[in-house]
Design a protein around this motif. Structure first.
Motif, PDB file in Angstrom:
ATOM      1  N   CYS A  39       8.455  -8.365   5.413  1.00  0.00           N
ATOM      2  CA  CYS A  39       7.676  -9.529   4.997  1.00  0.00           C
ATOM      3  C   CYS A  39       6.620  -9.029   4.014  1.00  0.00           C
ATOM      4  O   CYS A  39       5.774  -8.210   4.374  1.00  0.00           O
ATOM      5  CB  CYS A  39       7.020 -10.194   6.204  1.00  0.00           C
ATOM      6  N   ILE A  40       6.698  -9.502   2.773  1.00  0.00           N
ATOM      7  CA  ILE A  40       5.811  -9.020   1.716  1.00  0.00           C
ATOM      8  C   ILE A  40       5.128 -10.223   1.075  1.00  0.00           C
ATOM      9  O   ILE A  40       5.806 -11.109   0.546  1.00  0.00           O
ATOM     10  CB  ILE A  40       6.593  -8.239   0.648  1.00  0.00           C
ATOM     11  N   HIS A  41       3.791 -10.256   1.098  1.00  0.00           N
ATOM     12  CA  HIS A  41       3.087 -11.388   0.505  1.00  0.00           C
ATOM     13  C   HIS A  41       1.722 -10.989  -0.015  1.00  0.00           C
ATOM     14  O   HIS A  41       1.182  -9.942   0.315  1.00  0.00           O
ATOM     15  CB  HIS A  41       2.963 -12.541   1.512  1.00  0.00           C
ATOM     16  N   ASP A  42       1.194 -11.854  -0.880  1.00  0.00           N
ATOM     17  CA  ASP A  42      -0.133 -11.677  -1.475  1.00  0.00           C
ATOM     18  C   ASP A  42      -0.293 -10.345  -2.195  1.00  0.00           C
ATOM     19  O   ASP A  42      -1.347  -9.722  -2.156  1.00  0.00           O
ATOM     20  CB  ASP A  42      -1.226 -11.858  -0.413  1.00  0.00           C
ATOM     21  N   ALA A  43       0.767  -9.930  -2.861  1.00  0.00           N
ATOM     22  CA  ALA A  43       0.740  -8.718  -3.683  1.00  0.00           C
ATOM     23  C   ALA A  43       0.859  -9.130  -5.154  1.00  0.00           C
ATOM     24  O   ALA A  43       1.119 -10.290  -5.469  1.00  0.00           O
ATOM     25  CB  ALA A  43       1.895  -7.795  -3.306  1.00  0.00           C
ATOM     26  N   PHE A  44       0.697  -8.192  -6.059  1.00  0.00           N
ATOM     27  CA  PHE A  44       0.907  -8.457  -7.485  1.00  0.00           C
ATOM     28  C   PHE A  44       2.403  -8.700  -7.716  1.00  0.00           C
ATOM     29  O   PHE A  44       2.803  -9.730  -8.237  1.00  0.00           O
ATOM     30  CB  PHE A  44       0.386  -7.276  -8.297  1.00  0.00           C
ATOM     31  N   LYS A  45       3.229  -7.757  -7.307  1.00  0.00           N
ATOM     32  CA  LYS A  45       4.690  -7.907  -7.268  1.00  0.00           C
ATOM     33  C   LYS A  45       5.106  -7.621  -5.838  1.00  0.00           C
ATOM     34  O   LYS A  45       4.656  -6.649  -5.241  1.00  0.00           O
ATOM     35  CB  LYS A  45       5.379  -6.904  -8.189  1.00  0.00           C
ATOM     36  N   GLY A  46       5.970  -8.432  -5.296  1.00  0.00           N
ATOM     37  CA  GLY A  46       6.403  -8.193  -3.923  1.00  0.00           C
ATOM     38  C   GLY A  46       7.137  -6.864  -3.791  1.00  0.00           C
ATOM     39  O   GLY A  46       6.795  -6.018  -2.979  1.00  0.00           O
ATOM     40  N   MET A  47       8.155  -6.675  -4.624  1.00  0.00           N
ATOM     41  CA  MET A  47       8.978  -5.463  -4.573  1.00  0.00           C
ATOM     42  C   MET A  47       9.290  -5.051  -6.009  1.00  0.00           C
ATOM     43  O   MET A  47       9.729  -5.864  -6.815  1.00  0.00           O
ATOM     44  CB  MET A  47      10.269  -5.785  -3.823  1.00  0.00           C
ATOM     45  N   TRP A  48       9.050  -3.786  -6.327  1.00  0.00           N
ATOM     46  CA  TRP A  48       9.315  -3.286  -7.673  1.00  0.00           C
ATOM     47  C   TRP A  48      10.241  -2.090  -7.540  1.00  0.00           C
ATOM     48  O   TRP A  48       9.850  -1.039  -7.033  1.00  0.00           O
ATOM     49  CB  TRP A  48       8.014  -2.897  -8.336  1.00  0.00           C
ATOM     50  N   ILE A  49      11.478  -2.280  -7.968  1.00  0.00           N
ATOM     51  CA  ILE A  49      12.483  -1.214  -7.947  1.00  0.00           C
ATOM     52  C   ILE A  49      12.612  -0.722  -9.379  1.00  0.00           C
ATOM     53  O   ILE A  49      13.061  -1.450 -10.267  1.00  0.00           O
ATOM     54  CB  ILE A  49      13.837  -1.732  -7.418  1.00  0.00           C
ATOM     55  N   ASP A  50      12.231   0.504  -9.619  1.00  0.00           N
ATOM     56  CA  ASP A  50      12.058   1.021 -10.973  1.00  0.00           C
ATOM     57  C   ASP A  50      13.005   2.183 -11.257  1.00  0.00           C
ATOM     58  O   ASP A  50      13.185   3.067 -10.429  1.00  0.00           O
ATOM     59  CB  ASP A  50      10.594   1.471 -11.115  1.00  0.00           C
ATOM     60  N   TRP A  51      13.587   2.159 -12.408  1.00  0.00           N
ATOM     61  CA  TRP A  51      14.279   3.282 -13.052  1.00  0.00           C
ATOM     62  C   TRP A  51      15.303   4.020 -12.184  1.00  0.00           C
ATOM     63  O   TRP A  51      14.964   4.656 -11.202  1.00  0.00           O
ATOM     64  CB  TRP A  51      13.255   4.273 -13.601  1.00  0.00           C
ATOM     65  N   GLN A  52      16.515   3.946 -12.572  1.00  0.00           N
ATOM     66  CA  GLN A  52      17.624   4.726 -12.005  1.00  0.00           C
ATOM     67  C   GLN A  52      17.965   4.384 -10.557  1.00  0.00           C
ATOM     68  O   GLN A  52      18.401   5.249  -9.806  1.00  0.00           O
ATOM     69  CB  GLN A  52      17.345   6.226 -12.113  1.00  0.00           C
ATOM     70  N   ALA A  53      17.787   3.153 -10.154  1.00  0.00           N
ATOM     71  CA  ALA A  53      18.184   2.754  -8.798  1.00  0.00           C
ATOM     72  C   ALA A  53      19.707   2.757  -8.713  1.00  0.00           C
ATOM     73  O   ALA A  53      20.378   2.143  -9.531  1.00  0.00           O
ATOM     74  CB  ALA A  53      17.642   1.373  -8.469  1.00  0.00           C
ATOM     75  N   GLN A  54      20.247   3.466  -7.742  1.00  0.00           N
ATOM     76  CA  GLN A  54      21.693   3.526  -7.543  1.00  0.00           C
ATOM     77  C   GLN A  54      22.002   3.388  -6.064  1.00  0.00           C
ATOM     78  O   GLN A  54      21.375   4.032  -5.233  1.00  0.00           O
ATOM     79  CB  GLN A  54      22.256   4.852  -8.058  1.00  0.00           C
ATOM     80  N   GLY A  55      22.960   2.523  -5.755  1.00  0.00           N
ATOM     81  CA  GLY A  55      23.380   2.362  -4.365  1.00  0.00           C
ATOM     82  C   GLY A  55      22.312   1.741  -3.490  1.00  0.00           C
ATOM     83  O   GLY A  55      22.268   1.990  -2.291  1.00  0.00           O
ATOM     84  N   ILE A  56      21.460   0.918  -4.067  1.00  0.00           N
ATOM     85  CA  ILE A  56      20.368   0.314  -3.303  1.00  0.00           C
ATOM     86  C   ILE A  56      20.825  -1.045  -2.765  1.00  0.00           C
ATOM     87  O   ILE A  56      21.553  -1.763  -3.426  1.00  0.00           O
ATOM     88  CB  ILE A  56      19.094   0.172  -4.164  1.00  0.00           C
ATOM     89  N   ARG A  57      20.409  -1.366  -1.548  1.00  0.00           N
ATOM     90  CA  ARG A  57      20.732  -2.658  -0.948  1.00  0.00           C
ATOM     91  C   ARG A  57      19.438  -3.315  -0.476  1.00  0.00           C
ATOM     92  O   ARG A  57      18.677  -2.727   0.296  1.00  0.00           O
ATOM     93  CB  ARG A  57      21.677  -2.484   0.220  1.00  0.00           C
ATOM     94  N   ILE A  58      19.208  -4.546  -0.949  1.00  0.00           N
ATOM     95  CA  ILE A  58      18.028  -5.326  -0.592  1.00  0.00           C
ATOM     96  C   ILE A  58      18.525  -6.567   0.149  1.00  0.00           C
ATOM     97  O   ILE A  58      19.285  -7.353  -0.412  1.00  0.00           O
ATOM     98  CB  ILE A  58      17.245  -5.733  -1.860  1.00  0.00           C
ATOM     99  N   SER A  59      18.124  -6.723   1.411  1.00  0.00           N
ATOM    100  CA  SER A  59      18.627  -7.871   2.179  1.00  0.00           C
ATOM    101  C   SER A  59      17.635  -8.297   3.258  1.00  0.00           C
ATOM    102  O   SER A  59      16.911  -7.479   3.815  1.00  0.00           O
ATOM    103  CB  SER A  59      19.972  -7.546   2.815  1.00  0.00           C
ATOM    104  N   GLY A  60      17.609  -9.589   3.529  1.00  0.00           N
ATOM    105  CA  GLY A  60      16.842 -10.138   4.646  1.00  0.00           C
ATOM    106  C   GLY A  60      15.341 -10.043   4.536  1.00  0.00           C
ATOM    107  O   GLY A  60      14.643 -10.116   5.546  1.00  0.00           O
ATOM    108  N   ASN A  61      14.814  -9.883   3.332  1.00  0.00           N
ATOM    109  CA  ASN A  61      13.364  -9.770   3.134  1.00  0.00           C
ATOM    110  C   ASN A  61      12.758 -11.147   2.872  1.00  0.00           C
ATOM    111  O   ASN A  61      13.386 -12.001   2.245  1.00  0.00           O
ATOM    112  CB  ASN A  61      13.060  -8.850   1.948  1.00  0.00           C
ATOM    113  N   LEU A  62      11.546 -11.366   3.344  1.00  0.00           N
ATOM    114  CA  LEU A  62      10.806 -12.594   3.098  1.00  0.00           C
ATOM    115  C   LEU A  62       9.641 -12.248   2.183  1.00  0.00           C
ATOM    116  O   LEU A  62       8.821 -11.383   2.515  1.00  0.00           O
ATOM    117  CB  LEU A  62      10.287 -13.175   4.422  1.00  0.00           C
ATOM    118  N   MET A  63       9.592 -12.901   1.010  1.00  0.00           N
ATOM    119  CA  MET A  63       8.526 -12.639   0.042  1.00  0.00           C
ATOM    120  C   MET A  63       7.936 -13.962  -0.415  1.00  0.00           C
ATOM    121  O   MET A  63       8.687 -14.872  -0.773  1.00  0.00           O
ATOM    122  CB  MET A  63       9.073 -11.853  -1.142  1.00  0.00           C
TER     123      MET A  63
END
Length: 82
Positions: A39-63
Motif C-alpha cells: 500500500c503506497i500513498h501520499d508520495a511524489f511517485k508511488g513506485m518508480w522502476i528505473d533503468w534496465q528492469a528485467q523479469g520484474i513482476r508488479i501485482s496486487g499493489n494499492l496506490m
C-alpha cells in the motif's frame, strides 16, 4: 528465486520536496524482482522502476493520493533474465 518486496505500508515521502529519486518504492536496475501487495500513498511517485528492469513482476499493489503518478516505469528493456 526472485527477490520479493511485499506487504509494506508506505506513507513516508514528503510531497513538497520533488526532484530525482522520489518514490515510495524506487528501484534502479532490478532483475527478477516481485513487488506485490504493498500500500503506497501520499508520495511524489508511488513506485518508480528505473533503468534496465528485467523479469520484474508488479501485482496486487494499492496506490493512491500520490502527487505525480502511481507507477513510473522508465527506460526498461530486454527479456526476462532467467
Amino acid at each position: 528465486m526472485p527477490l520479493t518486496y511485499a506487504g509494506e505500508h508506505l506513507n513516508v515521502n514528503a510531497t513538497w520536496w520533488g526532484g530525482f529519486e522520489m518514490g515510495g518504492i524506487k528501484l534502479h536496475a532490478p532483475i527478477d524482482v516481485a513487488i506485490k501487495d504493498n500500500c503506497i500513498h501520499d508520495a511524489f511517485k508511488g513506485m518508480w522502476i528505473d533503468w534496465q528492469a528485467q523479469g520484474i513482476r508488479i501485482s496486487g499493489n494499492l496506490m493512491f493520493d500520490n502527487s505525480w503518478m502511481d507507477i513510473h516505469l522508465e527506460v526498461s528493456h530486454g527479456p526476462p533474465h532467467h
